[in-house]
Design an enzyme around this catalytic site. Structure first.
Site, PDB file in Angstrom:
ATOM      1  N   HIS A  17       0.867  -1.201   0.000  1.00 42.87           N
ATOM      2  CA  HIS A  17       0.000   0.000   0.000  1.00 42.87           C
ATOM      3  C   HIS A  17       0.894   1.238   0.000  1.00 42.87           C
ATOM      4  O   HIS A  17       1.489   1.587   1.021  1.00 42.87           O
ATOM      5  CB  HIS A  17      -0.907   0.019   1.229  1.00 42.87           C
ATOM      6  N   HIS A  19       1.559   5.386  -1.705  1.00 41.27           N
ATOM      7  CA  HIS A  19       1.208   6.554  -2.532  1.00 41.27           C
ATOM      8  C   HIS A  19       2.503   7.136  -3.101  1.00 41.27           C
ATOM      9  O   HIS A  19       3.371   7.577  -2.343  1.00 41.27           O
ATOM     10  CB  HIS A  19       0.504   7.624  -1.694  1.00 41.27           C
ATOM     11  N   LEU A  20       2.602   7.144  -4.433  1.00 45.00           N
ATOM     12  CA  LEU A  20       3.820   7.666  -5.064  1.00 45.00           C
ATOM     13  C   LEU A  20       3.619   9.057  -5.645  1.00 45.00           C
ATOM     14  O   LEU A  20       4.587   9.701  -6.032  1.00 45.00           O
ATOM     15  CB  LEU A  20       4.297   6.725  -6.171  1.00 45.00           C
ATOM     16  N   ARG A  21       2.349   9.493  -5.757  1.00 46.88           N
ATOM     17  CA  ARG A  21       2.024  10.797  -6.376  1.00 46.88           C
ATOM     18  C   ARG A  21       2.521  10.839  -7.820  1.00 46.88           C
ATOM     19  O   ARG A  21       2.716   9.807  -8.434  1.00 46.88           O
ATOM     20  CB  ARG A  21       2.609  11.973  -5.556  1.00 46.88           C
ATOM     21  N   ASN A  45      -5.047   7.360  -6.187  1.00 44.59           N
ATOM     22  CA  ASN A  45      -5.772   8.591  -5.828  1.00 44.59           C
ATOM     23  C   ASN A  45      -5.004   9.842  -6.230  1.00 44.59           C
ATOM     24  O   ASN A  45      -4.745  10.735  -5.425  1.00 44.59           O
ATOM     25  CB  ASN A  45      -6.135   8.606  -4.336  1.00 44.59           C
ATOM     26  N   LYS A 103      -9.185  -0.373  -6.168  1.00 40.83           N
ATOM     27  CA  LYS A 103      -9.206   0.309  -4.874  1.00 40.83           C
ATOM     28  C   LYS A 103     -10.564   0.972  -4.647  1.00 40.83           C
ATOM     29  O   LYS A 103     -11.022   1.783  -5.463  1.00 40.83           O
ATOM     30  CB  LYS A 103      -8.095   1.370  -4.825  1.00 40.83           C
ATOM     31  N   HIS A 140     -10.495   1.059   1.450  1.00 36.81           N
ATOM     32  CA  HIS A 140     -10.334   2.051   2.507  1.00 36.81           C
ATOM     33  C   HIS A 140     -11.568   1.901   3.385  1.00 36.81           C
ATOM     34  O   HIS A 140     -12.640   2.430   3.065  1.00 36.81           O
ATOM     35  CB  HIS A 140     -10.216   3.470   1.936  1.00 36.81           C
ATOM     36  N   HIS A 179      -4.703  -0.709   5.644  1.00 37.50           N
ATOM     37  CA  HIS A 179      -4.249   0.060   6.811  1.00 37.50           C
ATOM     38  C   HIS A 179      -5.215  -0.039   7.987  1.00 37.50           C
ATOM     39  O   HIS A 179      -5.801   0.959   8.416  1.00 37.50           O
ATOM     40  CB  HIS A 179      -3.972   1.529   6.449  1.00 37.50           C
ATOM     41  N   LEU A 224      -5.202   9.202   7.803  1.00 42.12           N
ATOM     42  CA  LEU A 224      -6.480   8.481   7.852  1.00 42.12           C
ATOM     43  C   LEU A 224      -6.262   7.030   7.462  1.00 42.12           C
ATOM     44  O   LEU A 224      -5.472   6.773   6.556  1.00 42.12           O
ATOM     45  CB  LEU A 224      -7.492   9.146   6.917  1.00 42.12           C
ATOM     46  N   ASP A 252       1.419   2.612   3.586  1.00 43.08           N
ATOM     47  CA  ASP A 252       0.580   3.791   3.384  1.00 43.08           C
ATOM     48  C   ASP A 252       1.411   5.070   3.409  1.00 43.08           C
ATOM     49  O   ASP A 252       0.937   6.112   3.872  1.00 43.08           O
ATOM     50  CB  ASP A 252      -0.566   3.863   4.404  1.00 43.08           C
ATOM     51  N   HIS A 256       3.013  14.571   1.597  1.00 34.01           N
ATOM     52  CA  HIS A 256       2.362  15.856   1.324  1.00 34.01           C
ATOM     53  C   HIS A 256       3.396  16.950   1.570  1.00 34.01           C
ATOM     54  O   HIS A 256       4.215  16.824   2.483  1.00 34.01           O
ATOM     55  CB  HIS A 256       1.181  16.095   2.271  1.00 34.01           C
ATOM     56  N   ALA A 268      -4.334  14.783   5.444  1.00 35.75           N
ATOM     57  CA  ALA A 268      -3.995  13.505   6.072  1.00 35.75           C
ATOM     58  C   ALA A 268      -2.939  12.774   5.262  1.00 35.75           C
ATOM     59  O   ALA A 268      -3.027  12.708   4.044  1.00 35.75           O
ATOM     60  CB  ALA A 268      -5.249  12.644   6.160  1.00 35.75           C
TER      61      ALA A 268
HETATM   62  C1  NCD Z   1      -3.668   9.098   1.959  1.00 37.18           C
HETATM   63  C2  NCD Z   1      -3.191  10.139   0.955  1.00 37.18           C
HETATM   64  O1  NCD Z   1      -2.647  11.171   1.371  1.00 37.18           O
HETATM   65  O2  NCD Z   1      -3.323   9.909  -0.244  1.00 37.18           O
HETATM   66  N1  NCD Z   1      -3.709   9.691   3.256  1.00 37.18           N
HETATM   67  C3  NCD Z   1      -3.677   9.058   4.430  1.00 37.18           C
HETATM   68  O3  NCD Z   1      -3.830   9.710   5.460  1.00 37.18           O
HETATM   69  N2  NCD Z   1      -3.452   7.758   4.517  1.00 37.18           N
HETATM   70  C4  NCD Z   1      -4.969   8.522   1.528  1.00 37.18           C
HETATM   71  C5  NCD Z   1      -5.338   7.256   2.258  1.00 37.18           C
HETATM   72  O4  NCD Z   1      -4.712   6.219   2.105  1.00 37.18           O
HETATM   73  O5  NCD Z   1      -6.313   7.312   3.048  1.00 37.18           O
HETATM   74 ZN    ZN Z   2      -3.272   5.101   1.561  1.00 38.68          ZN
END
Ligand code: NCD
Ligand code: ZN
Length: 352
Positions: A17, A19-21, A45, A103, A140, A179, A224, A252, A256, A268
């Site tokens: 899990h 997030h690479l943006r 996302n 997802k 989620h 998560h 989150l 996760d 940011h 988050a």
């Molecule tokens: C994630 C995000 O920033 O994309 N944020 C987080 O708090 N985990 C989104 C997610 O996995 O809920």
């Molecule tokens: Zn996530």
């Protein structure tokens, strides 16, 4: 796996899990994951989200282009489920090896989830198709209803969605509850059949809500699902070290810019890619369960997804390391602060 008191060698882990943006942030954060993990499930996302095969294939190409020359790392792509997702597109993406999973974000449950699912009847055909072809659904698992207390949203989702209809109507659907943050989540997965698994983050194994809120609010610990009471952290630690192969590593890691975290309405997400494995090692050691780390980090995830574990290994040694400082986001004045930046951890990765 080989382990002595001060050194442990495990098969190369994967991150189930992540997030690479995109763009400059992608190039800045990708090396921290790709240096250590063989594969990662990449969250869809983005803004706008990755909702079909063509967008996922293009995003995968951008990730591979951002990879430093000669590195091997395999991004496993996911499809962001919306009210309008076409079951045929999902199946085609799965058969063509573009999508590994779908997802599910309940609309407005978390960062960039506003295109998520607004009514369950809209996704029934997709779920039926996924159940038929054996494709995993990554959830989620939080109720998005603003009336529900933020600390109860995971438990409410388990009651109102998973137990109420989803596992009854789609009993063979492969589900990863992503998560997990609660005792209820850990128990749900432990009691479920083998087609239901869960990822657990490093931060939910070390933080409780006092860490977030007592003595001052700490925006860099806000994510989150939100961190919960301590009894939930303890239940998660017991679950991941229990030897149950339904639990596996998913950081996760969610970078940011600092400007978006330290502000009036901070967003988050915790960026833990640079030190997640060291934090997990610390937790497993504290639970006297270092012998279970390899299964959690490197075997259970591939087992669930029907993939081979990685062949090569990494080594961690008991050696104090200080967590790095902020990383710059190229082409901006902003930066990203890693989880536990400036603090010391007991374990260091000494061979990748
Ligand atoms: C994630 C995000 O920033 O994309 N944020 C987080 O708090 N985990 C989104 C997610 O996995 O809920
Ligand atoms: Zn996530």
């Amino acid at each position: 796996m080989t382990a002595t008191e001060n050194k442990i060698t495990i098969k190369r882990p994967d991150d189930w899990h992540l997030h690479l943006r995109d763009g400059a942030t992608l190039s800045a954060v990708l090396p921290y994951t790709a240096a250590l993990y063989g594969r990662a499930i990449v969250m869809p996302n983005l803004t706008p989200p990755v909702t079909n095969v063509a967008e996922a294939a293009a995003y995968r190409d951008r990730i591979l282009d951002a990879l430093p020359d000669g590195w091997s790392f395999k991004p496993l792509m996911t499809c962001y489920l919306t009210d309008n997702t076409d079951p045929d597109d999902v199946e085609r993406g799965y058969r063509e090896d573009v999508f590994t999973a779908v997802k599910l974000y309940p609309a407005r449950a978390t960062t960039n989830s506003e295109f998520g699912v607004t009514a369950w009847e809209n996704i029934r055909d997709v779920l039926a198709r996924m159940e038929k072809i054996g494709m995993p659904l990554l959830i989620h698992g939080e109720e998005a209803d603003p009336e529900i207390d933020i600390f109860d949203r995971e438990a409410a989702f388990i009651d109102n969605v998973l137990n109420d209809w989803m596992i009854r109507d789609y009993p063979e659907l492969k589900i990863v509850l992503e998560h997990i943050t609660t005792k209820e989540g850990a128990e749900f997965v432990a009691d479920a059949k083998g087609n239901i698994g869960a990822t657990v983050t490093p931060h939910h194994l070390v933080l409780n809500r006092n860490d977030l809120l007592a003595g001052g609010i700490r925006p860099h610990l806000y994510c989150l699902p939100i961190v919960k009471r301590d009894k939930h952290r303890v239940a998660l630690r017991v679950a991941v070290t229990s030897g149950d192969n339904s639990f596996f590593l998913g950081t996760d890691s969610a970078p940011h810019p600092i400007s978006a975290k330290e502000t009036d309405c901070g967003c988050a997400g915790i960026f833990n890619a640079p030190n997640a494995i060291e934090v997990y090692a610390n937790v497993f050691e504290e639970m006297d369960a270092l012998d279970k780390l390899e299964a959690f980090a490197s075997l259970n995830g591939p087992g669930f997804y029907g993939l081979e574990p990685n062949r090569d290994t990494i080594t961690l040694e008991r050696k104090s390391c200080m967590v790095m400082g902020e990383i710059d986001i190229p082409e901006s004045d902003d930066s990203i602060r890693p989880f536990l930046s400036g603090e010391h951890l007991n374990w260091s990765v000494t061979k990748t």
